[in-house]
Design an enzyme around this catalytic site. Structure first.
Site, PDB file in Angstrom:
ATOM      1  N   ALA A   1       0.759  -1.305  -0.072  1.00 57.68           N
ATOM      2  CA  ALA A   1       0.124   0.240   0.097  1.00 57.68           C
ATOM      3  C   ALA A   1       0.737   1.248   0.110  1.00 57.68           C
ATOM      4  O   ALA A   1       0.391   2.285   0.103  1.00 57.68           O
ATOM      5  CB  ALA A   1      -0.847   0.177   1.234  1.00 57.68           C
TER       6      ALA A   1
ATOM      7  N   ASN B   1       1.599  -3.931   7.824  1.00 61.47           N
ATOM      8  CA  ASN B   1       2.766  -4.414   6.866  1.00 61.47           C
ATOM      9  C   ASN B   1       3.274  -3.145   6.276  1.00 61.47           C
ATOM     10  O   ASN B   1       4.584  -3.344   5.807  1.00 61.47           O
ATOM     11  CB  ASN B   1       1.853  -5.053   6.035  1.00 61.47           C
ATOM     12  CG  ASN B   1       1.470  -6.386   6.379  1.00 61.47           C
ATOM     13  OD1 ASN B   1       2.183  -7.125   6.931  1.00 61.47           O
ATOM     14  ND2 ASN B   1       0.114  -6.842   6.106  1.00 61.47           N
TER      15      ASN B   1
ATOM     16  N   HIS C   1      -1.174   6.498   4.424  1.00 64.75           N
ATOM     17  CA  HIS C   1       0.118   6.177   4.757  1.00 64.75           C
ATOM     18  C   HIS C   1       1.106   7.367   4.513  1.00 64.75           C
ATOM     19  O   HIS C   1       1.203   7.906   3.289  1.00 64.75           O
ATOM     20  CB  HIS C   1       0.590   4.996   3.952  1.00 64.75           C
ATOM     21  CG  HIS C   1      -0.402   3.751   4.131  1.00 64.75           C
ATOM     22  ND1 HIS C   1      -0.274   3.009   5.437  1.00 64.75           N
ATOM     23  CD2 HIS C   1      -1.405   3.462   3.239  1.00 64.75           C
ATOM     24  CE1 HIS C   1      -1.487   2.163   4.958  1.00 64.75           C
ATOM     25  NE2 HIS C   1      -2.033   2.160   3.956  1.00 64.75           N
TER      26      HIS C   1
END
Length: 269
Positions: free
Chosen positions: A126, A192, A222
C-alpha cells in the site's frame, strides 16, 4: 506470454481480488493452484469451478512445480509454508510482510532462498517510494518515520481497543508509537506498510512508527519521511480500503499483482 503456473496461499480478500486481477491480464496464468485450510477445499473448488485447483496440502502444490507462490494468508502462513516454498526452488511473494519482523523467521526464509536460488519478494503493497528509499539507503540513511492513519473500525479487534474507546472517538487518536518491529508484531493485519519501509530502509528497530485512529476519515493514509546523505523526501498516499476487508488498502492487491506480472515482462519498471 503467460504468467505460467501461479500458486496462491489463502482465499481471503486479497487472494480473491488477486485471482480476478490476474485472470483479466493478457498474460493470464496457464494454471492456478490454491492452498487453503483443511475442510474448505470443496467449498472453494465449487466457488471457482475449473478456474483453479484447490488443495490443503503444500506437498501437492510443490509437486506441481509452480513458477511462483503468492502468500495471501497472514503471518502464520508465512511461518508455516514460506521456508518450504523457497527451499523447493519456487519464488515466494509475501503479502504479510510484517511476519518478517520475527528475526528467526526472516533468517529462515533467507537461508532457504540462498540454498535453492529462489527469491523471497516483498512487494511495495500500500506504500510508494520504495525505490527512492532503497536508493537513499545506499547513501546512508539518517531517519525514517512513518504514520499510519485509518478509521476507528479498521483497528477493531486489535490492541488499540485496550488503550482507547474506538467507537467514542471524536478526534484523531495516536494509540501507538514505537518501532516497526513492535508495530508489525502487535498489529499484524494493519502494519505491513511499516514493515515494508523497515526492510527497505533502516531496519525493524530504527524505523519509527505512529498508528492513528481517525473518526474523520473513511480512508487509509500512509505518510512517511526520509532523511539521508543523498536526499530528503516525504510522501503521503491515501488508499481506499478494500471492499472485502477495511483493514487492508485496496491498492495492496494491485501491488502484489504487479509483482507477479513483472516476472514475465520483458521491460520491467
Amino acid at each position: 506470454m503467460s504468467l505460467g503456473h501461479v500458486a496462491i496461499i489463502g482465499f481471503g480478500a486479497i487472494a480473491r481480488d488477486l485471482i480476478d486481477i490476474l485472470a483479466a491480464q493478457e498474460c493470464a496464468p496457464d494454471h492456478l493452484t490454491l492452498l487453503v485450510r483443511p475442510g474448505r477445499e470443496a467449498e472453494i473448488q465449487a466457488a471457482l469451478g475449473t478456474e483453479a485447483s484447490v488443495t490443503s496440502s503444500l506437498d501437492t502444490v510443490l509437486a506441481m512445480r509452480p513458477d511462483v507462490v503468492v502468500e495471501c494468508a497472514g503471518h502464520r502462513a508465512v511461518a508455516a509454508f514460506g521456508a518450504a516454498v523457497l527451499a523447493s526452488g519456487a519464488d515466494l511473494i509475501v503479502a504479510s510482510v510484517g511476519a518478517l519482523a520475527e528475526a528467526d523467521l526472516a533468517a529462515g526464509l533467507e537461508t532457504a532462498a540462498q540454498s535453492s536460488g529462489a527469491q523471497c519478494v516483498v512487494p511495495a503493497g500500500a506504500i510508494g517510494g520504495i525505490d527512492a528509499l532503497g536508493a537513499a539507503r545506499l547513501s546512508g540513511l539518517i531517519s525514517v518515520d512513518y504514520i499510519g492513519t485509518k478509521p476507528p473500525g479498521a483497528w477493531a479487534g486489535t490492541p488499540a481497543e485496550d488503550v482507547t474507546d474506538l467507537a467514542a472517538l471524536t478526534t484523531p487518536c495516536t494509540f501507538f508509537e514505537g518501532s516497526a518491529r513492535e508495530a508489525a508484531q502487535r498489529y499484524p493485519k494493519n502494519a505491513n506498510v511499516a514493515a515494508t519501509l523497515a526492510l527497505a530502509g533502516l531496519g525493524m528497530d530504527r524505523t519509527r512508527v505512529r498508528l492513528v485512529a481517525d473518526p474523520g476519515t473513511t480512508e487509509n493514509t500512509h505518510a512517511f519521511s526520509v532523511t539521508s546523505q543523498a536526499l530528503e523526501f516525504s510522501m503521503q498516499l491515501v488508499g481506499k480500503p478494500s471492499l472485502r476487508n477495511p483493514k487492508t488498502s485496496r491498492s495492496t492487491v494491485y501491488s502484489i499483482a504487479r509483482a507477479v506480472v513483472n516476472r514475465r515482462t520483458a521491460i520491467v519498471i
